[in-house]
Design a protein around this motif. Structure first.
Motif, PDB file in Angstrom:
ATOM      1  N   PHE A  68       0.912  -1.044   0.124  1.00 43.09           N
ATOM      2  CA  PHE A  68      -0.029  -0.033  -0.089  1.00 43.09           C
ATOM      3  C   PHE A  68       0.755   1.210   0.118  1.00 43.09           C
ATOM      4  O   PHE A  68       0.514   2.234  -0.757  1.00 43.09           O
ATOM      5  CB  PHE A  68      -1.032   0.016   1.207  1.00 43.09           C
ATOM      6  N   PHE A  69       2.023   1.387   0.681  1.00 43.07           N
ATOM      7  CA  PHE A  69       2.724   2.598   0.782  1.00 43.07           C
ATOM      8  C   PHE A  69       3.599   2.593  -0.336  1.00 43.07           C
ATOM      9  O   PHE A  69       3.697   3.662  -0.751  1.00 43.07           O
ATOM     10  CB  PHE A  69       3.602   2.409   2.231  1.00 43.07           C
ATOM     11  N   LEU A  70       4.072   1.637  -1.010  1.00 42.54           N
ATOM     12  CA  LEU A  70       4.746   1.731  -2.113  1.00 42.54           C
ATOM     13  C   LEU A  70       3.819   2.263  -3.112  1.00 42.54           C
ATOM     14  O   LEU A  70       4.148   2.952  -4.297  1.00 42.54           O
ATOM     15  CB  LEU A  70       5.336   0.420  -2.530  1.00 42.54           C
ATOM     16  N   TRP A  71       2.583   1.926  -3.419  1.00 42.08           N
ATOM     17  CA  TRP A  71       1.602   1.996  -4.334  1.00 42.08           C
ATOM     18  C   TRP A  71       1.248   3.673  -4.143  1.00 42.08           C
ATOM     19  O   TRP A  71       1.241   4.595  -5.053  1.00 42.08           O
ATOM     20  CB  TRP A  71       0.396   1.269  -4.202  1.00 42.08           C
ATOM     21  N   LEU A  72       1.365   4.237  -2.838  1.00 44.45           N
ATOM     22  CA  LEU A  72       1.035   5.366  -2.529  1.00 44.45           C
ATOM     23  C   LEU A  72       2.024   6.402  -3.172  1.00 44.45           C
ATOM     24  O   LEU A  72       2.042   7.496  -3.949  1.00 44.45           O
ATOM     25  CB  LEU A  72       0.829   5.621  -1.127  1.00 44.45           C
ATOM     26  N   VAL A  73       3.246   5.870  -2.896  1.00 41.63           N
ATOM     27  CA  VAL A  73       4.516   6.577  -3.291  1.00 41.63           C
ATOM     28  C   VAL A  73       4.557   6.775  -4.837  1.00 41.63           C
ATOM     29  O   VAL A  73       4.529   7.894  -5.318  1.00 41.63           O
ATOM     30  CB  VAL A  73       5.899   6.077  -2.733  1.00 41.63           C
ATOM     31  N   VAL A  74       4.239   5.767  -5.553  1.00 39.68           N
ATOM     32  CA  VAL A  74       4.257   5.784  -6.979  1.00 39.68           C
ATOM     33  C   VAL A  74       3.026   6.587  -7.678  1.00 39.68           C
ATOM     34  O   VAL A  74       3.224   7.547  -8.408  1.00 39.68           O
ATOM     35  CB  VAL A  74       4.131   4.305  -7.505  1.00 39.68           C
ATOM     36  N   TYR A  75       1.948   6.638  -6.691  1.00 41.33           N
ATOM     37  CA  TYR A  75       0.757   7.490  -7.181  1.00 41.33           C
ATOM     38  C   TYR A  75       1.233   8.717  -7.059  1.00 41.33           C
ATOM     39  O   TYR A  75       0.799   9.762  -7.925  1.00 41.33           O
ATOM     40  CB  TYR A  75      -0.370   6.902  -6.298  1.00 41.33           C
ATOM     41  N   VAL A  76       1.545   9.254  -5.813  1.00 42.07           N
ATOM     42  CA  VAL A  76       1.812  10.880  -5.585  1.00 42.07           C
ATOM     43  C   VAL A  76       2.974  11.155  -6.355  1.00 42.07           C
ATOM     44  O   VAL A  76       3.195  12.042  -7.132  1.00 42.07           O
ATOM     45  CB  VAL A  76       2.276  10.907  -4.068  1.00 42.07           C
ATOM     46  N   SER A  77       4.222  10.313  -6.842  1.00 45.00           N
ATOM     47  CA  SER A  77       5.310  10.868  -7.700  1.00 45.00           C
ATOM     48  C   SER A  77       4.777  10.736  -8.973  1.00 45.00           C
ATOM     49  O   SER A  77       5.399  11.777  -9.858  1.00 45.00           O
ATOM     50  CB  SER A  77       6.494   9.866  -7.630  1.00 45.00           C
ATOM     51  N   ARG A  78       3.886  10.421  -9.541  1.00 42.33           N
ATOM     52  CA  ARG A  78       3.474  10.191 -11.088  1.00 42.33           C
ATOM     53  C   ARG A  78       2.447  11.618 -11.085  1.00 42.33           C
ATOM     54  O   ARG A  78       2.378  12.129 -12.174  1.00 42.33           O
ATOM     55  CB  ARG A  78       2.616   9.137 -11.441  1.00 42.33           C
ATOM     56  N   ARG A  79       2.115  12.069 -10.162  1.00 44.67           N
ATOM     57  CA  ARG A  79       1.024  13.290 -10.394  1.00 44.67           C
ATOM     58  C   ARG A  79       1.776  14.524  -9.811  1.00 44.67           C
ATOM     59  O   ARG A  79       1.295  15.392 -10.128  1.00 44.67           O
ATOM     60  CB  ARG A  79      -0.098  13.174  -9.506  1.00 44.67           C
ATOM     61  N   TYR A  80       3.138  14.503  -9.410  1.00 43.14           N
ATOM     62  CA  TYR A  80       3.889  15.363  -9.134  1.00 43.14           C
ATOM     63  C   TYR A  80       4.551  16.126 -10.237  1.00 43.14           C
ATOM     64  O   TYR A  80       5.011  15.639 -11.122  1.00 43.14           O
ATOM     65  CB  TYR A  80       4.936  14.968  -7.964  1.00 43.14           C
ATOM     66  N   ASP A  81       4.249  17.443 -10.466  1.00 47.10           N
ATOM     67  CA  ASP A  81       4.502  18.098 -11.695  1.00 47.10           C
ATOM     68  C   ASP A  81       5.971  18.878 -11.426  1.00 47.10           C
ATOM     69  O   ASP A  81       6.039  19.724 -10.666  1.00 47.10           O
ATOM     70  CB  ASP A  81       3.526  19.285 -12.055  1.00 47.10           C
ATOM     71  N   ASP A  82       7.122  18.302 -11.929  1.00 45.51           N
ATOM     72  CA  ASP A  82       8.251  18.913 -11.817  1.00 45.51           C
ATOM     73  C   ASP A  82       8.477  20.228 -12.360  1.00 45.51           C
ATOM     74  O   ASP A  82       9.367  21.035 -11.815  1.00 45.51           O
ATOM     75  CB  ASP A  82       9.642  18.081 -12.412  1.00 45.51           C
ATOM     76  N   ALA A  83       7.657  20.479 -13.351  1.00 42.06           N
ATOM     77  CA  ALA A  83       7.861  21.924 -14.100  1.00 42.06           C
ATOM     78  C   ALA A  83       7.202  23.205 -13.299  1.00 42.06           C
ATOM     79  O   ALA A  83       7.628  24.330 -13.416  1.00 42.06           O
ATOM     80  CB  ALA A  83       7.207  21.968 -15.329  1.00 42.06           C
TER      81      ALA A  83
END
Length: 86
Positions: A68-83
């Motif tokens: 669950f926590f690994l999925w949460l990290v992946v979910y947040v990291s994919r929606r984080y906009d670096d730009a």
């Protein structure tokens, strides 16, 4: 892109290793046969207090909790906009 895949493989390897360690420790604990050992998976599914039952309990519990926590990290990291970082 290649570095990203290597990182994912390392994380998956560590995830699998932690689950395997939980299974081995559960097997060892189940082999000791302590009194009052009554594993219930998620408080619903009754497992036998044998080495395999306790190993299964440990592996599934760790896999779901850590997964669950690994999925949460992946979910947040994919929606984080670096730009958009200022």
């Amino acid at each position: 892109m290649v570095e990203n895949r290597r990182g994912s493989r390392v994380v998956l390897f560590v995830y699998a290793a932690v689950i395997a360690i939980a299974g081995v420790m559960g097997f060892i604990l189940g082999s000791a046969r302590p009194r009052g050992l009554d594993p219930q998976l998620f408080g619903v599914i009754q497992l036998p207090p044998t080495p395999l039952g306790v190993a299964l309990y440990g592996m599934v519990t760790v896999a779901v909790g850590l997964g669950f926590f690994l999925w949460l990290v992946v979910y947040v990291s994919r929606r984080y906009d670096d730009a958009s970082v200022e």
